[in-house]
Scaffold this motif. Structure first.
Motif, PDB file in Angstrom:
ATOM      1  N   ARG A  44      21.494  13.257 -32.848  1.00 50.45           N
ATOM      2  CA  ARG A  44      21.673  12.327 -33.971  1.00 50.45           C
ATOM      3  C   ARG A  44      21.648  13.061 -35.307  1.00 50.45           C
ATOM      4  O   ARG A  44      22.417  12.735 -36.209  1.00 50.45           O
ATOM      5  N   VAL A  45      20.763  14.027 -35.430  1.00 51.74           N
ATOM      6  CA  VAL A  45      20.710  14.819 -36.661  1.00 51.74           C
ATOM      7  C   VAL A  45      22.014  15.603 -36.818  1.00 51.74           C
ATOM      8  O   VAL A  45      22.582  15.666 -37.909  1.00 51.74           O
ATOM      9  N   ASP A  46      22.485  16.180 -35.718  1.00 52.08           N
ATOM     10  CA  ASP A  46      23.750  16.930 -35.769  1.00 52.08           C
ATOM     11  C   ASP A  46      24.908  16.017 -36.172  1.00 52.08           C
ATOM     12  O   ASP A  46      25.748  16.404 -36.989  1.00 52.08           O
ATOM     13  N   ASP A  47      24.948  14.810 -35.608  1.00 47.70           N
ATOM     14  CA  ASP A  47      26.004  13.846 -35.968  1.00 47.70           C
ATOM     15  C   ASP A  47      25.909  13.475 -37.443  1.00 47.70           C
ATOM     16  O   ASP A  47      26.932  13.404 -38.148  1.00 47.70           O
ATOM     17  N   ALA A  48      24.697  13.222 -37.913  1.00 44.09           N
ATOM     18  CA  ALA A  48      24.494  12.860 -39.321  1.00 44.09           C
ATOM     19  C   ALA A  48      24.874  14.027 -40.237  1.00 44.09           C
ATOM     20  O   ALA A  48      25.426  13.815 -41.317  1.00 44.09           O
ATOM     21  N   THR A  49      24.624  15.247 -39.786  1.00 47.58           N
ATOM     22  CA  THR A  49      24.988  16.427 -40.566  1.00 47.58           C
ATOM     23  C   THR A  49      26.500  16.545 -40.691  1.00 47.58           C
ATOM     24  O   THR A  49      27.033  16.791 -41.780  1.00 47.58           O
ATOM     25  N   ARG A  50      27.191  16.350 -39.565  1.00 45.37           N
ATOM     26  CA  ARG A  50      28.662  16.405 -39.599  1.00 45.37           C
ATOM     27  C   ARG A  50      29.224  15.289 -40.483  1.00 45.37           C
ATOM     28  O   ARG A  50      30.143  15.513 -41.273  1.00 45.37           O
ATOM     29  N   ALA A  51      28.682  14.087 -40.351  1.00 43.43           N
ATOM     30  CA  ALA A  51      29.151  12.957 -41.162  1.00 43.43           C
ATOM     31  C   ALA A  51      28.906  13.226 -42.645  1.00 43.43           C
ATOM     32  O   ALA A  51      29.778  12.962 -43.478  1.00 43.43           O
ATOM     33  N   LEU A  52      27.748  13.775 -42.971  1.00 46.82           N
ATOM     34  CA  LEU A  52      27.439  14.089 -44.365  1.00 46.82           C
ATOM     35  C   LEU A  52      28.398  15.154 -44.896  1.00 46.82           C
ATOM     36  O   LEU A  52      28.879  15.056 -46.026  1.00 46.82           O
ATOM     37  N   GLY A  53      28.709  16.132 -44.072  1.00 47.26           N
ATOM     38  CA  GLY A  53      29.669  17.159 -44.487  1.00 47.26           C
ATOM     39  C   GLY A  53      31.030  16.561 -44.809  1.00 47.26           C
ATOM     40  O   GLY A  53      31.665  16.931 -45.808  1.00 47.26           O
ATOM     41  N   ALA A  54      31.467  15.626 -43.982  1.00 47.79           N
ATOM     42  CA  ALA A  54      32.750  14.963 -44.218  1.00 47.79           C
ATOM     43  C   ALA A  54      32.697  14.134 -45.502  1.00 47.79           C
ATOM     44  O   ALA A  54      33.662  14.109 -46.274  1.00 47.79           O
ATOM     45  N   LEU A  55      31.581  13.462 -45.739  1.00 49.63           N
ATOM     46  CA  LEU A  55      31.434  12.657 -46.952  1.00 49.63           C
ATOM     47  C   LEU A  55      31.427  13.529 -48.207  1.00 49.63           C
ATOM     48  O   LEU A  55      32.047  13.181 -49.218  1.00 49.63           O
ATOM     49  N   VAL A  56      30.741  14.645 -48.139  1.00 53.17           N
ATOM     50  CA  VAL A  56      30.701  15.560 -49.283  1.00 53.17           C
ATOM     51  C   VAL A  56      32.101  16.105 -49.560  1.00 53.17           C
ATOM     52  O   VAL A  56      32.540  16.181 -50.715  1.00 53.17           O
TER      53      VAL A  56
END
Length: 145
Positions: free
Chosen positions: A17-29
């Motif tokens: 879940r942390v990895d997924d949230a990290t990838r999603a945050l990267g896409a948002l940034v």
């Protein structure tokens, strides 16, 4: 160590879940940076167009040309306003993504801390059991018959 090991699947799930949230945050940034770049390009284009308009105005332009410049600058201003709204929305989504990442990371840390506390507790119990066994063995070995 069976109790601590029972938490491992949960830790793995939380890490995913942390990895997924990290990838999603990267896409948002990345999306936010793209939106800001587009805004910067629009603002720069407007400035260049206004400079050209000013240069043309010093040489004298017809009313129709002047009106066309004005209409086009108004359209650029509308595009800039829309892009500013897109940037604001993107910044909001990035902030929400950051909050989600932090939430998931904190949950993982809490479970990881629990895991390590359980491991330490189990290690202490095992050490006490080993010490008791060694004490009993030593007592039997040196016991006078």
């Amino acid at each position: 160590m069976a109790k601590a090991a029972s938490l491992q699947p949960l830790i793995d799930l939380m890490q995913d879940r942390v990895d997924d949230a990290t990838r999603a945050l990267g896409a948002l940034v990345s999306a936010e940076q793209d939106a800001k770049s587009k805004l910067q390009l629009l603002v720069q284009y407007r400035e260049e167009y206004v400079a050209r308009f000013h240069d043309a105005g010093t040489q004298g332009v017809s009313l129709a040309v002047w009106r066309n410049y004005q209409v086009f600058i108004d359209r650029i201003d509308q595009a800039i306003a829309q892009q500013r709204a897109a940037v604001a929305a993107s910044e909001l989504r990035t902030a929400e993504g950051q909050a989600e990442w932090l939430h998931q990371r904190n949950k993982l840390k809490a479970i990881d801390t629990l895991f390590h506390k359980r491991q330490e507790g189990e290690r202490l119990v095992e050490n006490k059991r080993d010490q008791k066994f060694q004490d009993e063995f030593a007592a039997r070995r040196f016991k006078p018959e």
